[in-house]
Design an enzyme around this catalytic site. Sequence first.
Site, PDB file in Angstrom:
ATOM      1  CG  HIS A 241     -14.559  15.226  12.727  1.00  0.00           C
ATOM      2  ND1 HIS A 241     -15.038  14.441  12.018  1.00  0.00           N
ATOM      3  CD2 HIS A 241     -15.445  16.407  12.655  1.00  0.00           C
ATOM      4  CE1 HIS A 241     -16.173  14.737  11.448  1.00  0.00           C
ATOM      5  NE2 HIS A 241     -16.351  15.873  11.807  1.00  0.00           N
TER       6      HIS A 241
ATOM      7  N   PRO B 289     -26.024  12.375   7.673  1.00  0.00           N
ATOM      8  CG  PRO B 289     -27.562  10.990   9.186  1.00  0.00           C
ATOM      9  CD  PRO B 289     -26.686  12.354   9.089  1.00  0.00           C
TER      10      PRO B 289
ATOM     11  CG  LEU C 283     -23.156  26.193  -1.701  1.00  0.00           C
ATOM     12  CD1 LEU C 283     -22.508  26.469  -3.046  1.00  0.00           C
ATOM     13  CD2 LEU C 283     -24.067  27.332  -1.272  1.00  0.00           C
ATOM     14  CE  LYS C 284     -23.107  18.632  -3.575  1.00  0.00           C
ATOM     15  NZ  LYS C 284     -23.834  18.168  -4.736  1.00  0.00           N
TER      16      LYS C 284
ATOM     17  CD  GLN D  61     -25.363  17.287   4.092  1.00  0.00           C
ATOM     18  OE1 GLN D  61     -25.231  16.901   5.065  1.00  0.00           O
ATOM     19  NE2 GLN D  61     -26.363  18.605   3.815  1.00  0.00           N
TER      20      GLN D  61
ATOM     21  CG  ASP E 155     -20.492  14.908  10.311  1.00  0.00           C
ATOM     22  OD1 ASP E 155     -21.225  15.907  10.906  1.00  0.00           O
ATOM     23  OD2 ASP E 155     -19.268  15.228   9.976  1.00  0.00           O
TER      24      ASP E 155
ATOM     25  N   GLY F 229     -37.197  27.277  42.290  1.00  0.00           N
ATOM     26  CA  GLY F 229     -36.901  28.604  42.991  1.00  0.00           C
ATOM     27  C   GLY F 229     -35.667  29.587  42.415  1.00  0.00           C
TER      28      GLY F 229
ATOM     29  CG  HIS G 221     -17.665  19.352  14.990  1.00  0.00           C
ATOM     30  ND1 HIS G 221     -18.644  19.337  15.486  1.00  0.00           N
ATOM     31  CD2 HIS G 221     -17.832  18.745  13.666  1.00  0.00           C
ATOM     32  CE1 HIS G 221     -19.836  18.565  14.860  1.00  0.00           C
ATOM     33  NE2 HIS G 221     -19.111  18.478  13.987  1.00  0.00           N
TER      34      HIS G 221
HETATM   35 ZN    ZN Z   1     -19.974  17.219  12.287  1.00  0.00          ZN
END
Ligand code: ZN
Length: 876
Positions: A718, A775, A501-502, A777, A773, A330, A696
């Site tokens: 972190h 994988p 950039l990666k 990279q 975080d 509803g 983060h």
């Molecule tokens: Zn992160």
Amino acid sequence: MEAYALHMAMAALVGASFVAVSAYYMHRKTLNQLLEFAKSVEKDRENGVTDDEEDEKNVLEDEKRFNNKKYVEKRKNRRKGGGLIGYYRRVSNSLPDVTKINGGGDEKLVNGGRLDMIDDRIPPGLSRLRKLPEAHEFKMFKVRLKYELSGQPLGKVNSTKSVRPASPKSPVASASAFESVEGSDDEDLTDNSKLNSSYLLANGDAGAESIFQTVPNHMNAVVEQNPIPAASMIRSHSVSGDLHGVQPDPIAADILRKEPEHESFMRLKITPNEVPSPDEVEVYQVLQQCLEMRERYLFREEVAPWEKEVITDPSTPKPNPNPFSYSPEGKTDHHFQMEDGVVHVYANKDSTEELFPVADATTFFTDLHRVLKIIAAGNVRTLCHHRLNLLEQKFNLHLMLNADREFLAQKSAPHRDFYNVRKVDTHVHHSACMNQKHLLRFIKSKLRKEPDEVVIFRDGTYLTLREVFESLDLTGYDLNVDLLDVHADKSTFHRFDKFNLKYNPCGQSRLREIFLKQDNLIQGRFLGELTKQVFSDLGASKYQMAEYRISIYGRKQSEWDQLASWIVNNDLYSENVVWLIQLPRLYNIYKEMGIVKSFQNMLDNIFLPLFEVTVDPDSHPQLHVFLKQVVGLDLVDDESKPERRPTKHMPTPEEWTNVFNPAFSYYIYYCYANLYTLNKVLRESKGMTTIKFRPHCGEAGDIDHLAATFITCHNIAHGINLRKSPVLQYLYYLAQVGLAMSPLSNNSLFLDYHRNPFPTFFLRGLNVSLSTDDPLQIHLTKEPLVEEYSIAASVWKLSACDLCEIARNSVYQSGFSHALKSHWIGKSYYLRGPDGNDIHKTNVPHIRVEFRDTIWREEMQQVYIGRAKIPEEVEK
Ligand SMILES: [Zn+2]
Ligand SMILES: *[C@@H]1O[C@H](CO)[C@@H](O)[C@H](O)[C@H]1NC(C)=O
Ligand SMILES: *[C@@H]1O[C@H](CO)[C@@H](O)[C@H](O)[C@H]1NC(C)=O
Ligand SMILES: *[C@@H]1O[C@H](CO)[C@@H](O)[C@H](O)[C@H]1NC(C)=O
């Protein structure tokens, strides 16, 4: 008989106290503190065994030996195993390979003859330590240690009568021996037999004889009256066979048969027995204010999930057969509108009374500044620093005393080990959730199977996949992981720009566009297929779950619908996966590109669709069903960019039209306020799932980020900058705010692995979990989460018990449903302390959970000067 047993127990107690003294000393390293402490080792007058003077003398003797540097080093190696041969093992009473221990030494120990055992460790010629007059500087933490060994189930221990003949060194503590005496108490019996390790190595008769040779005088009198029963008890037990060599170890077998709940362990009670000084009280009061501030701000559900839904069916929860089916719900009359960057909700169009108003920006920034002032104050910092160190040492002491008991408890939990406890990857970005090999294989297979698919519009033309690769001068055969070049390496350290950039395979943004975006020409079909493969890998591993973070940018309101339809159309659902929405903090870029006029536009784009769909699910049916699987909201971007700390009076989002990005805490407030309103006023009252704020934070940048999230957020990713602020770290500990840490990821970006504060946080008892975080990279194997745990375990020497505890934390921190959590970590997981632990599911010994809980309660009482009210259940 009874008396004899008691005496033996007391002998063991003295031995244990001695160990405590040494452990303590190792850490504090100051003689006068030791003396202070030694005096206060609690004596059990009733039993009249320990003698003040005797004790003091012994402690002095011990000091000699503690001064031995080699010994200290050995101790440091303790976790590597084998470091602390005689001494440490003696406490450990339950080590399986007791045959290695020298029999003679143990027998002496059994009789309370600490000195004999120690003597061979004092290096010749070592000078006696100076005895300092009194320990004034230690007044704050005047410590009383008390060891209790008890065979009773945890949680029901009556400390006043807990000194029982169940101690590890008690020579009479064999199962058969007690059967006739105490009869009924089964659990105690098994415990006793478990604790008897010196027996094994002494092997029967020999041990029995020497026991009586060295019994201290005051015990002798009693013991000699009934040596025969004691000796015969011992023999009767040793009949069971040759205990040396490869024979099955009856004691180990006993332990494995035993229910893990009935662990006994060395409880360590360290209580300040001096009232805090007025200065300290003042500090504790400001800490209380910070904690209360968090309680005021944080969104918590009115009714806990476990009250709403009582789970009676113990079987595995059935997967939802139709996760994306939409049934009309509803529309309600709620009326909402943006006012100064925060949505205000009214019961209906004509109502003027705002429902559940949230704290306004000025209040928030004023409070934030108060917290910032508190965490900068010198006296607060000093006290928190002390408390944190003390926490760390308490845990070390606990490990020293109980590590192998924990290990044995784990052994005795059938079926479970680290591999099959549930662990949640609490922080992983969806666009980087596959590993690089997987991405490469996927690209190759697409190039082989669908070369003619039109995939991108570039520079005025439509290109097929084959043409894209031709334009890049690449063939499928050329492709390899190195060429893909998505792996973070040392060039990305401290370079967030390069790190981003990666995300472009082969350095080509067009490959990223084709394979890693969901709003491209093929409507994210490739990414959808890739994601399904990741899901099925995850499902196959069964014990690993993930919370993928997926982006909403705030450039236009239709982003939500696009995302939801991508999820629904690609049927992206797995029992092992929930979603978080991440908002990149990119206002300045959109502003430069002319996409938005003011910060307000961005907030509109992000939050208005959420309010619309919540008030009237029919308006965005796909979004409505998708939101059922969204558990949190995240904020991402490089925190190390310079920013101006917000003042109390900030421009409203509408007035924020300049080209600069607002500060972190400015983003935090507006996201928090809108989310709070959404949850509190609408989603909760309409019985929908709520969305937690889990940004983060603390990866880099100013400390005020962590202060802002402390006030407003459920948990964070972190948090490594907490190492820079003892006060915040202590507050995060007290509030048990979850931290999803990714030491490997930060290794490539901001902080070398070995300097990562994770192990320290873990020792101190912060609520930490490990996560991957990125994988794509960072990780090399098919199971990135296990890789993360494995590296942490080997670098920081985490034990299996530590790993399982971290895994258990990760389930708590995650946003999975109540039904799944109770299936994964036990049906009363929401109770604090050992009652909430199910070792059959978590493989975490009760010993560990009880230790953490006790220490935390003590700490809360310390801060609240004994007036803390601690609920029975964990926070919602
Ligand atoms: Zn992160
Ligand atoms: C603990 O033991 C004391 C003395 O032995 C007794 O008075 C008390 O009632 C016991 N408490 C519990 C909870 O058993
Ligand atoms: C266990 O019982 C055996 C019987 O000899 C005895 O020798 C040994 O000292 C006892 N050990 C402990 C720890 O009670
Ligand atoms: C750890 O944090 C989570 C939330 O992030 C919370 O649910 C859980 O209860 C915390 N653990 C403890 C022991 O308080």
